[in-house]
Design a protein around this motif. Structure first.
Motif, mmCIF file in Angstrom:
data_model
loop_
_atom_site.group_PDB
_atom_site.id
_atom_site.type_symbol
_atom_site.label_atom_id
_atom_site.label_comp_id
_atom_site.label_asym_id
_atom_site.label_seq_id
_atom_site.Cartn_x
_atom_site.Cartn_y
_atom_site.Cartn_z
ATOM 1 N N ALA A 21 -76.934 20.230 -62.167
ATOM 2 C CA ALA A 21 -78.307 19.852 -61.839
ATOM 3 C C ALA A 21 -78.319 18.689 -60.841
ATOM 4 C CB ALA A 21 -79.069 19.469 -63.113
ATOM 5 N N LEU A 22 -77.385 17.768 -61.028
ATOM 6 C CA LEU A 22 -77.269 16.633 -60.109
ATOM 7 C C LEU A 22 -76.927 17.116 -58.700
ATOM 8 C CD1 LEU A 22 -77.265 13.505 -59.970
ATOM 9 C CD2 LEU A 22 -74.832 13.577 -60.456
ATOM 10 N N MET A 23 -76.025 18.101 -58.607
ATOM 11 C CA MET A 23 -75.649 18.648 -57.305
ATOM 12 C C MET A 23 -76.842 19.332 -56.645
ATOM 13 S SD MET A 23 -73.323 19.041 -54.999
ATOM 14 C CE MET A 23 -71.675 18.860 -55.699
ATOM 15 N N ASN A 24 -77.610 20.106 -57.412
ATOM 16 C CA ASN A 24 -78.807 20.762 -56.868
ATOM 17 C C ASN A 24 -79.801 19.744 -56.327
ATOM 18 O OD1 ASN A 24 -77.890 23.336 -57.457
ATOM 19 N ND2 ASN A 24 -78.792 23.347 -59.507
ATOM 20 N N SER A 25 -79.996 18.661 -57.057
ATOM 21 C CA SER A 25 -80.904 17.602 -56.592
ATOM 22 C C SER A 25 -80.381 16.963 -55.311
ATOM 23 C CB SER A 25 -81.072 16.543 -57.686
ATOM 24 O OG SER A 25 -81.633 17.097 -58.848
ATOM 25 N N ALA A 26 -79.058 16.802 -55.219
ATOM 26 C CA ALA A 26 -78.472 16.214 -54.015
ATOM 27 C C ALA A 26 -78.667 17.112 -52.812
ATOM 28 C CB ALA A 26 -76.988 15.932 -54.239
ATOM 29 N N ILE A 27 -78.507 18.411 -53.014
ATOM 30 C CA ILE A 27 -78.713 19.365 -51.914
ATOM 31 C C ILE A 27 -80.165 19.327 -51.432
ATOM 32 C CG2 ILE A 27 -78.730 21.825 -51.338
ATOM 33 C CD1 ILE A 27 -76.355 22.137 -53.294
ATOM 34 N N LYS A 28 -81.114 19.173 -52.377
ATOM 35 C CA LYS A 28 -82.534 19.098 -52.023
ATOM 36 C C LYS A 28 -82.935 17.701 -51.546
ATOM 37 C CE LYS A 28 -83.752 22.531 -55.524
ATOM 38 N NZ LYS A 28 -84.482 22.772 -56.807
ATOM 39 N N GLU A 29 -82.008 16.742 -51.634
ATOM 40 C CA GLU A 29 -82.285 15.341 -51.308
ATOM 41 C C GLU A 29 -83.453 14.793 -52.130
ATOM 42 O OE1 GLU A 29 -82.707 14.915 -47.092
ATOM 43 O OE2 GLU A 29 -80.544 15.058 -46.748
ATOM 44 N N GLU A 60 -75.909 6.500 -58.811
ATOM 45 C CA GLU A 60 -77.247 5.949 -59.045
ATOM 46 C C GLU A 60 -77.589 4.889 -58.010
ATOM 47 O OE1 GLU A 60 -79.916 4.061 -62.661
ATOM 48 O OE2 GLU A 60 -77.794 3.577 -62.526
ATOM 49 N N SER A 61 -76.630 4.019 -57.699
ATOM 50 C CA SER A 61 -76.862 2.974 -56.695
ATOM 51 C C SER A 61 -77.174 3.588 -55.337
ATOM 52 C CB SER A 61 -75.636 2.062 -56.596
ATOM 53 O OG SER A 61 -75.394 1.408 -57.828
ATOM 54 N N GLN A 62 -76.441 4.644 -54.986
ATOM 55 C CA GLN A 62 -76.703 5.324 -53.719
ATOM 56 C C GLN A 62 -78.103 5.928 -53.704
ATOM 57 O OE1 GLN A 62 -73.578 8.202 -52.899
ATOM 58 N NE2 GLN A 62 -72.020 6.815 -53.702
ATOM 59 N N ALA A 63 -78.488 6.576 -54.795
ATOM 60 C CA ALA A 63 -79.791 7.250 -54.855
ATOM 61 C C ALA A 63 -80.936 6.265 -54.709
ATOM 62 C CB ALA A 63 -79.919 8.032 -56.162
ATOM 63 N N LEU A 64 -80.756 5.066 -55.249
ATOM 64 C CA LEU A 64 -81.792 4.036 -55.098
ATOM 65 C C LEU A 64 -81.982 3.649 -53.643
ATOM 66 C CD1 LEU A 64 -80.932 1.768 -58.169
ATOM 67 C CD2 LEU A 64 -82.975 3.165 -57.878
ATOM 68 N N LYS A 65 -80.949 3.886 -52.811
ATOM 69 C CA LYS A 65 -81.031 3.614 -51.376
ATOM 70 C C LYS A 65 -81.286 4.885 -50.578
ATOM 71 C CE LYS A 65 -77.737 -0.206 -51.886
ATOM 72 N NZ LYS A 65 -76.383 -0.711 -51.535
ATOM 73 N N SER A 66 -81.728 5.956 -51.276
ATOM 74 C CA SER A 66 -82.062 7.242 -50.650
ATOM 75 C C SER A 66 -80.876 7.852 -49.914
ATOM 76 C CB SER A 66 -83.266 7.062 -49.698
ATOM 77 O OG SER A 66 -84.392 6.641 -50.412
ATOM 78 N N THR A 67 -79.722 7.828 -50.541
ATOM 79 C CA THR A 67 -78.547 8.481 -49.989
ATOM 80 C C THR A 67 -77.659 8.907 -51.146
ATOM 81 O OG1 THR A 67 -76.671 8.250 -48.481
ATOM 82 C CG2 THR A 67 -77.270 6.324 -49.786
ATOM 83 N N VAL A 68 -76.765 9.854 -50.896
ATOM 84 C CA VAL A 68 -75.820 10.275 -51.922
ATOM 85 C C VAL A 68 -74.626 10.925 -51.237
ATOM 86 C CG1 VAL A 68 -76.815 12.562 -52.281
ATOM 87 C CG2 VAL A 68 -75.572 11.466 -54.142
ATOM 88 N N ASP A 69 -73.439 10.705 -51.795
ATOM 89 C CA ASP A 69 -72.204 11.277 -51.280
ATOM 90 C C ASP A 69 -71.820 12.454 -52.175
ATOM 91 O OD1 ASP A 69 -69.721 11.908 -50.341
ATOM 92 O OD2 ASP A 69 -69.018 9.831 -50.171
#
Length: 850
Positions: free
Chosen positions: A700-708, A740-749
């Motif tokens: 689910a986390l990966m799907n959210s990352a793909i959708k940004e 989580e820290s990345q997501a708070l900055k609107s980015t993810v690896d």
């Protein structure tokens, strides 16, 4: 003859009294007569002039005009001299040239040419003209240098200009003559921006003056902002004659104001983001603290071996130390915003000092640094103040002193006078340079980067100390010399209080309990929090039911009456605030009494307390749970008494067997996990539960990352981080924290999400090597087979538009399993008559179990 003589005398009398200089000159250019006035103008006396050639008073460069031909009038001069009045310069006796007005008349006497010269002195007039010209030049210079347009206009509808300065060209692009009477080409009012015209209808001539800020459209088509200030000039009868005013270009200022406004909004947004970050950070740190401090407090209430008790006490104190660090950061934020409140009370000062000294005694001893406390005899026993904050300041200062001292001693001196209690913390440490000393109280400031790497720390300690001391009405300062040590001193205006009894409890003492047995509903989405509260409340003699979200809590409250509900605020599906609101609506509609609800949250923000109150909650308790404070809050809400608990009989506990599982610490910190959960078996069971749903959560986390979808990523990573942290899954926890820290900055690896899968693989490999794995696998298989069987029966009945109530009852009982969320959702869909959704949920769960 007599008449001729009298006429001559009369003419001479007129000549002698004339203000102008009068000369007569013959055809040879010789001055024949001169009146007395010549002396004031030419500087010569009449006698000195008579007989001289007229050129004596003519400047040298003009004498060529007055030769013999001129006086004999044989040739007409090129310049008209005779019969005209001219402004020229004459030559005085002293060689000075002065301005005069000359009129020359010509006549013939006895047939011979005779000239009469009339000369008026223009020096005074010229002085006046020069003064006026200079004044005008100054005025024009003043007007031209005024930063704006000066004007005078008539009070007519089109505001015609009597005068307007040249600066109007720079402002509008139009020359000043375009606006000025008598034939103006345009009115200044034509430049007004259409949206700003209305304001000029409100000019009140009785007010004397006016001031506006408005826009104009200039020749280039650009829009400019201007400010106009004017006054009404009136005559003696009060009639307005005209308006004098200035117009200044403020476009640059307005642009700056807009930029400042945008910056202010950005800063406010940043402040809101900071507040949200603090709330999240508080929640994240306090959630595992809840388990660590709570379970250690619980175990300290049991009878333990001395060594076990010592180790557990160290764990408890270390956890509370970490909590103090969190409080430092939150305190700094509150102090910056002026939101920190002080709780004044009476306290024993030596108890507070002893508590601080004992905190650093072991560290100082390890470093072979002597830690010395001197309390002057003049210091009273008890004072009224804020002991927690005084202790916080001392903790910061003494902690720094011990940290930066490698040999010698740290001395704390406490003395008092009539108004202040003075604290000095001196050390023989590394000291500071004058530059470092200047910024020692600046936030996040340390001496240099190398010191930060070597000694660590946030640099907030001294800043918070200064803020706290000043908030308590005191002062703080520091002295230091490099390589010789430092002295930090602060003084506080503490009032002497009456003697108070010692209030320091034993660490394993449960401070309060309730006489009555309560039916309690605990609502929390974190399993560890539910288990901890269940243990604490059950041990205290209360009956406990649980729910994992607001929807389930509302259902439980419809089915059963509870004396008190402990409701977490942040939960999936429905949070605690919404659940409380819906419960209050339900109670009003059904005419039911309000069920007392206490908000239970890791947040310490005031707005969360206000939100809880507005939702209809009567109480508020923080996590990590302080059970004594929680019971006090329950007692307050229920309006009952809370009392000291009875002393339990002592019993010895056998030492826990050593672990037989070999596991790498970066996969599972087994020692820490056992300290939290009590046994290796309990740890492995909890980790096994975690892994059963973890892979789906990672997908689910990966799907959210793909959708940004960064909001979803934040929540999903937050949940994974919290659970893995409570279980001691080190690497998994660290990776989830980074995501989580990345997501708070609107980015993810994406690589980090894949790293989570790799970490999960290692956890599952570790479980497969566990001696308990086979037993757990068998039990899980049995549980899954039973659930699968009942799900198939239920699916068949729903497909036939019938609901098998017995199967529903079985599944409700089976809900506290690994698949409780899915089962509860299926049951809710059935209750809401959403049979298609229920069928989809059942099929999905059957596929998962199969």
């Amino acid at each position: 003859m007599v008449r001729a003589i009298e006429s001559e005398r009369f003419q001479r009398a007129i000549t002698d009294t004339a203000v102008d200089a009068i000369l007569t000159v013959d055809d040879k250019g010789i001055i024949k007569t001169a009146n007395p006035a010549v002396e004031d103008i030419y500087g010569f006396t009449p006698d000195e002039l008579v007989g001289q050639h007229a050129s004596v008073v003519i400047p040298h460069e003009k004498r060529y005009l007055y030769g013999d031909d001129f006086f004999s009038q044989r040739i007409m001069p090129t310049v008209q001299i005779i019969g005209t009045g001219r402004e020229v310069e004459i030559l005085r006796k002293n060689g000075e040239k002065i301005p005069v007005r000359v009129g020359v008349g010509y006549t013939k006497l006895d047939g011979r040419p005779t000239f009469v010269s009339f000369v008026s002195d223009l020096r005074k007039r010229k002085e006046m003209e020069n003064a006026l010209r200079e004044s005008e030049a100054k005025f024009r210079s003043l007007i031209s240098n005024i930063p704006g347009v000066a004007y005078r206009c008539l009070v007519n509808p089109d505001w015609p200009m009597v005068f307007i300065s040249d600066a109007v060209t720079e402002l509008t692009g139009y020359p000043p003559e375009d606006f000025v009477l008598p034939t103006p080409k345009r009115s200044f009012s034509e430049l007004y921006h259409p949206d700003d015209v209305e304001m000029f209808s409100n000019i009140d001539s009785d007010a004397g003056g006016f001031s506006f800020e408005y826009r104009i459209i200039v020749k280039s088509g650009d829009v400019k902002w201007v400010t106009e200030h004017g006054v009404h000039v009136k005559d003696d009868d009060g009639n307005v004659l005209y308006i004098d005013g200035f117009i200044s270009d403020i476009t640059h200022r307005r642009v700056m104001e807009e930029e400042l406004k945008a910056a202010k909004e950005k800063a406010e947004l940043a402040a809101a983001t900071r507040t949200a970050f603090l709330a999240n950070m508080s929640h994240e740190i306090r959630t595992p603290m809840n388990a660590i401090i709570g379970f250690s407090d619980l175990m300290l209430g049991e009878e333990l071996l001395d060594e076990q008790k010592s180790h557990l006490t160290t764990i408890n104190r270390s956890a509370r130390s970490l909590l103090h660090l969190l409080n430092d950061i939150l305190d700094s934020a509150k102090l910056d915003k002026g939101k920190l409140e002080l709780d004044y009370r009476d306290f024993i000062i030596r108890e507070e000092l002893d508590l601080v000294i004992s905190t650093f005694w072991l560290e100082a001893k390890r470093k072979k640094v002597e830690l010395i406390l001197h309390v002057d005899d003049q210091v009273a026993t008890s004072y009224r103040g804020v002991p927690e904050r005084i202790r916080q300041v001392l903790n910061n200062l003494i902690g720094n002193a011990v940290k930066f001292t490698h040999q010698g001693q740290v001395v704390i001196n406490v003395k008092s006078d009539e108004k202040f209690v003075c604290f000095d913390v001196s050390d023989t440490g590394i000291g500071m340079t004058s530059e470092q000393l200047d910024r020692v109280f600046d936030p996040f400031s340390q001496a240099d980067a190398s010191m930060s790497r070597k000694y660590g720390g946030t640099g907030l300690g001294t800043t918070i100390s200064k803020q706290l001391v000043e908030l308590m009405g005191g002062t703080i300062f520091a002295k230091s010399e490099e390589n010789k040590g430092s002295v930090f001193s602060f003084r506080l205006p503490l009032e002497v209080a009456e003697f108070v009894e010692s209030s320091v409890p034993m660490i394993n003492e449960k401070t309060t309990y309730l006489d009555a047995t309560l039916n309690v509903l605990v609502v929390d989405d974190v399993l560890q929090n539910i288990e901890l509260l269940t243990l604490l409340l059950t041990r205290a003699g209360h009956n406990v039911k649980t729910a994992t979200d607001g929807i389930e809590a509302l259902e439980k409250m419809r089915e059963e009456a509870f004396d008190i509900v402990l409701m977490d605020l942040q939960m999936p599906r429905m949070d605690g605030l919404e659940a409380a609101k819906q419960r209050r609506i339900f109670e009003r509609e059904q005419g039911l009494p309000a069920t007392p609800i206490i908000a239970l949250t890791a947040s310490v923000l005031v707005q969360d307390k206000h939100a809880a109150q507005q939702a209809g909650m009567e109480g508020f308790a923080n996590k990590p749970v302080d059970f004594s404070s929680l019971i006090d809050e329950i007692a307050r809400v229920l309006n009952v008494e809370s009392n000291k608990p009875p002393v339990h009989s002592k019993r010895r506990v056998k030492p826990r067997a050593a672990s037989t599982l070999l596991v790498e610490k970066h996969v599972l910190d087994l020692k820490r996990a056992i300290e939290l959960w009590g046994s290796e078996a309990a740890v492995l069971q909890e980790v096994d539960k975690f892994t059963s749903t973890c892979r789906d959560q990672i997908n689910a986390l990966m799907n959210s990352a793909i959708k940004e979808d960064f909001a979803a990523i934040t929540k999903q990573a937050h949940r994974l981080k919290g659970t893995s942290g409570n279980l001691g899954l080190t690497t998994f926890f660290n990776i989830a924290s980074d995501i989580e820290s990345q997501a708070l900055k609107s980015t993810v690896d994406i690589d980090d999400i894949n790293a989570l899968r790799e970490a999960l693989d290692k956890i599952e490999l570790m479980l497969s090597e566990s001696p308990l794995y086979a037993e757990n696998a068998i039990n899980e298989s049995i549980d899954n087979e039973l659930i699968l069987e009942h799900l198939k029966i239920l699916l068949t009945s729903i497909e036939q538009n019938m609901v098998n109530e017995e199967e529903l009852a079985v599944l409700r009982e089976a809900a506290p399993t690994l698949y409780s969320y899915e089962i509860n959702q299926i049951l809710l869909d059935i209750d809401d008559f959403e049979f298609e959704l229920a069928q989809q949920g059942i099929r999905a769960l059957i596929e998962k179990l199969t």
